[in-house]
Design a protein around this motif. Sequence first.
Motif, PDB file in Angstrom:
ATOM      1  N   ARG A  64       0.608  -1.259  -0.031  1.00  0.00           N
ATOM      2  CA  ARG A  64      -0.213   0.108  -0.235  1.00  0.00           C
ATOM      3  C   ARG A  64       0.869   1.354  -0.108  1.00  0.00           C
ATOM      4  O   ARG A  64       0.664   2.197  -0.794  1.00  0.00           O
ATOM      5  N   SER A  65       1.945   1.096   0.721  1.00  0.00           N
ATOM      6  CA  SER A  65       2.865   2.369   0.635  1.00  0.00           C
ATOM      7  C   SER A  65       3.568   2.639  -0.861  1.00  0.00           C
ATOM      8  O   SER A  65       3.504   3.846  -0.979  1.00  0.00           O
ATOM      9  N   VAL A  66       3.764   1.735  -1.463  1.00  0.00           N
ATOM     10  CA  VAL A  66       4.304   1.876  -2.746  1.00  0.00           C
ATOM     11  C   VAL A  66       3.076   2.775  -3.748  1.00  0.00           C
ATOM     12  O   VAL A  66       3.177   3.513  -4.334  1.00  0.00           O
ATOM     13  N   PHE A  67       1.817   2.291  -3.442  1.00  0.00           N
ATOM     14  CA  PHE A  67       0.778   2.980  -4.348  1.00  0.00           C
ATOM     15  C   PHE A  67       0.493   4.139  -3.565  1.00  0.00           C
ATOM     16  O   PHE A  67       0.167   5.251  -4.323  1.00  0.00           O
ATOM     17  N   ASN A  68       0.646   4.403  -2.319  1.00  0.00           N
ATOM     18  CA  ASN A  68       0.350   5.773  -1.817  1.00  0.00           C
ATOM     19  C   ASN A  68       1.472   6.678  -2.644  1.00  0.00           C
ATOM     20  O   ASN A  68       1.339   7.880  -2.771  1.00  0.00           O
ATOM     21  N   GLN A  69       2.672   6.547  -2.567  1.00  0.00           N
ATOM     22  CA  GLN A  69       3.680   7.084  -3.215  1.00  0.00           C
ATOM     23  C   GLN A  69       3.501   7.427  -4.715  1.00  0.00           C
ATOM     24  O   GLN A  69       3.345   8.686  -5.143  1.00  0.00           O
ATOM     25  N   ILE A  70       3.055   6.443  -5.478  1.00  0.00           N
ATOM     26  CA  ILE A  70       2.551   6.775  -6.847  1.00  0.00           C
ATOM     27  C   ILE A  70       1.371   7.773  -7.035  1.00  0.00           C
ATOM     28  O   ILE A  70       0.993   8.127  -7.827  1.00  0.00           O
ATOM     29  N   ALA A  71       0.284   7.149  -6.013  1.00  0.00           N
ATOM     30  CA  ALA A  71      -0.538   8.452  -5.830  1.00  0.00           C
ATOM     31  C   ALA A  71      -0.358   9.751  -5.652  1.00  0.00           C
ATOM     32  O   ALA A  71      -1.274  10.607  -6.241  1.00  0.00           O
ATOM     33  N   ARG A  72       0.540  10.089  -4.975  1.00  0.00           N
ATOM     34  CA  ARG A  72       0.995  11.299  -4.460  1.00  0.00           C
ATOM     35  C   ARG A  72       1.529  11.846  -5.897  1.00  0.00           C
ATOM     36  O   ARG A  72       1.133  13.185  -6.179  1.00  0.00           O
ATOM     37  N   TYR A  73       2.351  11.270  -6.638  1.00  0.00           N
ATOM     38  CA  TYR A  73       2.673  11.685  -7.774  1.00  0.00           C
ATOM     39  C   TYR A  73       1.727  12.066  -8.871  1.00  0.00           C
ATOM     40  O   TYR A  73       1.661  12.838  -9.424  1.00  0.00           O
ATOM     41  N   ASN A  74       0.659  10.947  -8.715  1.00  0.00           N
ATOM     42  CA  ASN A  74      -0.587  11.226  -9.724  1.00  0.00           C
ATOM     43  C   ASN A  74      -1.325  12.377  -9.311  1.00  0.00           C
ATOM     44  O   ASN A  74      -2.095  12.908 -10.143  1.00  0.00           O
ATOM     45  N   SER A  75      -1.191  12.812  -8.048  1.00  0.00           N
ATOM     46  CA  SER A  75      -1.997  14.174  -7.585  1.00  0.00           C
ATOM     47  C   SER A  75      -1.746  14.999  -8.397  1.00  0.00           C
ATOM     48  O   SER A  75      -2.487  16.129  -8.640  1.00  0.00           O
ATOM     49  N   VAL A  76      -0.511  15.178  -9.159  1.00  0.00           N
ATOM     50  CA  VAL A  76      -0.075  16.162  -9.820  1.00  0.00           C
ATOM     51  C   VAL A  76      -0.185  15.891 -11.343  1.00  0.00           C
ATOM     52  O   VAL A  76      -0.699  16.798 -12.063  1.00  0.00           O
ATOM     53  N   LEU A  77       0.029  14.872 -11.890  1.00  0.00           N
ATOM     54  CA  LEU A  77      -0.200  14.219 -13.272  1.00  0.00           C
ATOM     55  C   LEU A  77      -1.375  13.843 -13.659  1.00  0.00           C
ATOM     56  O   LEU A  77      -1.872  14.321 -14.817  1.00  0.00           O
ATOM     57  N   ARG A  78      -2.375  13.233 -12.979  1.00  0.00           N
ATOM     58  CA  ARG A  78      -3.623  13.063 -13.114  1.00  0.00           C
ATOM     59  C   ARG A  78      -3.763  11.895 -14.250  1.00  0.00           C
ATOM     60  O   ARG A  78      -4.399  12.287 -15.243  1.00  0.00           O
ATOM     61  N   VAL A  79      -2.978  11.022 -14.394  1.00  0.00           N
ATOM     62  CA  VAL A  79      -2.837   9.975 -15.540  1.00  0.00           C
ATOM     63  C   VAL A  79      -3.898   9.040 -15.129  1.00  0.00           C
ATOM     64  O   VAL A  79      -4.545   8.949 -14.194  1.00  0.00           O
ATOM     65  N   PRO A  80      -4.255   8.498 -16.378  1.00  0.00           N
ATOM     66  CA  PRO A  80      -5.746   7.351 -16.270  1.00  0.00           C
ATOM     67  C   PRO A  80      -4.931   5.938 -15.986  1.00  0.00           C
ATOM     68  O   PRO A  80      -5.758   5.299 -15.388  1.00  0.00           O
ATOM     69  N   TYR A  81      -3.541   5.886 -15.965  1.00  0.00           N
ATOM     70  CA  TYR A  81      -3.139   4.543 -15.593  1.00  0.00           C
ATOM     71  C   TYR A  81      -1.962   4.756 -14.656  1.00  0.00           C
ATOM     72  O   TYR A  81      -0.967   5.487 -14.777  1.00  0.00           O
ATOM     73  N   LEU A  82      -1.774   3.736 -13.571  1.00  0.00           N
ATOM     74  CA  LEU A  82      -0.725   3.608 -12.666  1.00  0.00           C
ATOM     75  C   LEU A  82      -0.107   2.181 -12.841  1.00  0.00           C
ATOM     76  O   LEU A  82      -0.902   1.394 -12.605  1.00  0.00           O
ATOM     77  N   ILE A  83       1.148   2.151 -12.962  1.00  0.00           N
ATOM     78  CA  ILE A  83       1.665   0.727 -12.957  1.00  0.00           C
ATOM     79  C   ILE A  83       2.761   0.683 -11.795  1.00  0.00           C
ATOM     80  O   ILE A  83       3.733   1.678 -11.892  1.00  0.00           O
ATOM     81  N   VAL A  84       2.963  -0.314 -11.222  1.00  0.00           N
ATOM     82  CA  VAL A  84       3.842  -0.572 -10.105  1.00  0.00           C
ATOM     83  C   VAL A  84       4.389  -2.095 -10.398  1.00  0.00           C
ATOM     84  O   VAL A  84       3.692  -2.856 -10.581  1.00  0.00           O
ATOM     85  N   SER A  85       5.686  -2.082 -10.439  1.00  0.00           N
ATOM     86  CA  SER A  85       6.487  -3.544 -10.668  1.00  0.00           C
ATOM     87  C   SER A  85       7.558  -3.744  -9.717  1.00  0.00           C
ATOM     88  O   SER A  85       8.488  -2.483  -9.620  1.00  0.00           O
ATOM     89  N   ASN A  86       7.823  -4.829  -9.108  1.00  0.00           N
ATOM     90  CA  ASN A  86       9.240  -5.225  -8.573  1.00  0.00           C
ATOM     91  C   ASN A  86       9.933  -6.130  -9.403  1.00  0.00           C
ATOM     92  O   ASN A  86      10.838  -6.706  -8.954  1.00  0.00           O
ATOM     93  N   GLY A  87       9.525  -6.429 -10.600  1.00  0.00           N
ATOM     94  CA  GLY A  87      10.058  -7.182 -11.556  1.00  0.00           C
ATOM     95  C   GLY A  87       9.335  -8.639 -11.199  1.00  0.00           C
ATOM     96  O   GLY A  87       9.757  -9.464 -12.245  1.00  0.00           O
ATOM     97  N   PHE A  88       8.732  -9.007 -10.312  1.00  0.00           N
ATOM     98  CA  PHE A  88       8.195 -10.130 -10.197  1.00  0.00           C
ATOM     99  C   PHE A  88       6.584 -10.108 -10.045  1.00  0.00           C
ATOM    100  O   PHE A  88       6.019 -10.641 -10.862  1.00  0.00           O
ATOM    101  N   THR A  89       6.279  -9.102  -9.521  1.00  0.00           N
ATOM    102  CA  THR A  89       4.636  -8.668  -9.362  1.00  0.00           C
ATOM    103  C   THR A  89       4.547  -7.395  -9.972  1.00  0.00           C
ATOM    104  O   THR A  89       5.073  -6.365  -9.880  1.00  0.00           O
TER     105      THR A  89
END
Length: 156
Positions: free
Chosen positions: A99-124
């Motif tokens: 969840r903390s990783v998604f919180n990080q990308i959500a903070r970034y998205n508060s500026v960019l407002r993109v329709p897609y967010l992707i998170v990867s650690n190479g396995f998931t």
Amino acid sequence: MTELNLPHFDAKISEKEGKKFIFDVLRRKNVVLTPEEWVRQNFVNFLTTVKSFPPERMANEVSINVNNTAKRCDTVVYDEYLKPLVVVEYKSPAVTVSRSVFNQIARYNSVLRVPYLIVSNGFTHYCCMINYNDMTFVFLPDIPSFAEILRTSKPD
């Protein structure tokens, strides 16, 4: 480096003064090979070769300002008008996507407002599509192709 849950590609790895570097095709330069950078380069290769994302519409380490603090998005994908469509956040394979990783990308998205967010650690890998009209989001079963992202990102 660790074999990831991504298609194999022939990374250009070099060494200088005992430090390993990997060639970043988007930045067109060698960068220090860290576990997170390994994930980034493998994932960018996946997006360009498997999902048909045009490299000329992608940028790594994009600077943004979040609450008067300089931050960097790992990868941003743009449409033909250079409007951001996707933000991708990478983590080392040793880091669990939480969840903390998604919180990080959500903070970034508060500026960019993109329709897609992707998170990867190479396995998931997780991909989330956001609908700003009704303020909802849905996690997708797979990462869409670039053509599908363009098609679903067009205003009605």
